[in-house]
Design an enzyme around this catalytic site. Structure first.
Site, mmCIF file in Angstrom:
data_model
loop_
_atom_site.group_PDB
_atom_site.id
_atom_site.type_symbol
_atom_site.label_atom_id
_atom_site.label_comp_id
_atom_site.label_asym_id
_atom_site.label_seq_id
_atom_site.Cartn_x
_atom_site.Cartn_y
_atom_site.Cartn_z
ATOM 1 N N TYR A 30 -15.061 0.444 8.474
ATOM 2 C CA TYR A 30 -13.616 0.665 8.645
ATOM 3 C C TYR A 30 -13.222 0.438 10.107
ATOM 4 C CZ TYR A 30 -9.232 3.411 8.699
ATOM 5 O OH TYR A 30 -7.944 3.840 8.838
ATOM 6 N N GLY A 79 0.842 -1.197 0.000
ATOM 7 C CA GLY A 79 0.000 0.000 0.000
ATOM 8 C C GLY A 79 0.871 1.238 0.000
HETATM 9 N N1 SER Z 1 -7.906 9.200 8.630
HETATM 10 C C1 SER Z 1 -8.724 8.043 8.770
HETATM 11 C C2 SER Z 1 -10.077 8.275 8.205
HETATM 12 O O1 SER Z 1 -10.528 9.400 8.264
HETATM 13 C C3 SER Z 1 -8.837 7.665 10.212
HETATM 14 O O2 SER Z 1 -7.996 6.618 10.455
HETATM 15 O O3 SER Z 1 -10.678 7.359 7.737
#
Ligand code: SER
Length: 317
Positions: free
Chosen positions: A141, A10
């Site tokens: 996520y 990545g």
């Molecule tokens: N920067 C990330 C997001 O906003 C948080 O881990 O998804």
């Protein structure tokens, strides 16, 4: 000294771009390989096209290149994963298992995998969020990162895998752009301020979130990987913290450099994500265990961003 042979997965993302550069400086360009899903990419080190969900291909890359350490950064971030939850879950989990299993089988000595403040949810204390607290993430996520944290701890305890992880806050840097996160506004705002003198924020003025300058994030990443194993007492993921601000506060700081800068607000679906995340993070354990400390506060971050972006962005006259 035996140098590690590092694979960054990545590598084309916001963190990877800067991490590869730093790892190459520290360990030598011949000891770092960048990889990503793109056909081609320009790095000062060798680049491999690699799909982290293709287990055989990841194994081949590790074996053929005698890799000893993987920094596994490939993931769908919070906003993008909400648009495609099934793929977000699959990419974020399959990728992690590919790498953890190689370590379990003795093909890797060490693994770095980032978690996120997204593991926290609406039932978590919002201010100065402790390491150990209620964790009920609401985004795919956040769910994938929390599950990943538990798997990291499991692979360490059960199979002796040397995996190390930190919960990144929103990351802000000038060398690379974020892709698909809820904290992305804090990078976009600089580009729009310099190019157009104004910015429409997708988060409301008072939405405070934990944030960090990219050089601190890179420092934390390399330091946790360099620390003696016995110092890493948490094998799920460490809270780390640098600063907390909301769009109104960063806009005021930018105005010190661009007095005519204007901000307005048009919150979208990302507002709901941000509402469920902490405003600030307590990182006592990281400080105590492996000596973590940050260098950049909001004022210094804004100055660095402005100074560096001014010379890379062509500002319209
Ligand atoms: N920067 C990330 C997001 O906003 C948080 O881990 O998804």
């Amino acid at each position: 000294m035996n140098q590690p042979k590092i694979l960054v997965i990545g590598a084309c993302g916001q963190v990877g771009t800067e991490l590869v550069e730093n790892l190459a400086e520290r360990f030598g360009s011949d000891n770092v390989i960048a990889s990503d899903i793109r056909d081609e990419a320009s790095f000062q080190v060798k680049y491999l096209k690699l799909d982290v969900m293709d287990r055989a291909a990841v194994k081949k890359a590790v074996v053929d290149n005698k890799i000893t350490e993987v920094y596994h950064l490939a993931a769908l971030l919070s906003a993008t994963a909400e648009k495609n939850p099934e793929f977000g879950w699959k990419l974020n989990m399959d990728g992690l298992f590919s790498v953890l299993d190689l370590a379990k089988d003795g093909l890797l000595k060490k693994v770095f995998w980032p978690s996120s403040i997204a593991v926290f949810g609406p039932t978590t204390p919002r201010n100065n969020t402790p390491q150990y607290t209620v964790i009920e993430p609401t985004t795919v996520y956040g769910i994938s990162k929390f599950a990943g944290e538990r798997w990291c701890q499991y692979y360490h305890d059960r199979y002796g895998v040397d995996v190390r992880s930190i919960r990144y806050p929103g990351l802000i840097g000038w060398k690379s752009l974020p892709g698909g996160g809820t904290t992305d506004y804090a990078v976009e705002i600089f580009h729009e301020a310099l190019e157009h003198g104004k910015y429409t924020s997708f988060l409301s003025a008072d939405t405070a979130l934990p944030m960090m300058y990219m050089s601190d994030a890179i420092k934390a990443t390399i330091e946790i990987m360099q620390a003696p194993s016995e110092k890493i007492k948490i094998r799920s993921s460490y809270n780390i913290s640098a600063m907390s601000f909301n769009p109104d506060q960063i806009a005021k700081e930018i105005k010190k450099h661009i007095p005519n800068f204007e901000i307005d607000y048009n919150p979208d679906f990302r507002q709901d994500i941000a509402n469920n995340w902490p405003a600030s993070i307590n990182d006592d354990e990281a400080r105590l265990h492996w000596n973590w400390s940050s260098d950049f506060n909001l004022e210094r971050l804004v100055k660095e961003m402005m100074d560096n972006l001014k010379s890379t962005i062509i500002v319209p006259q």
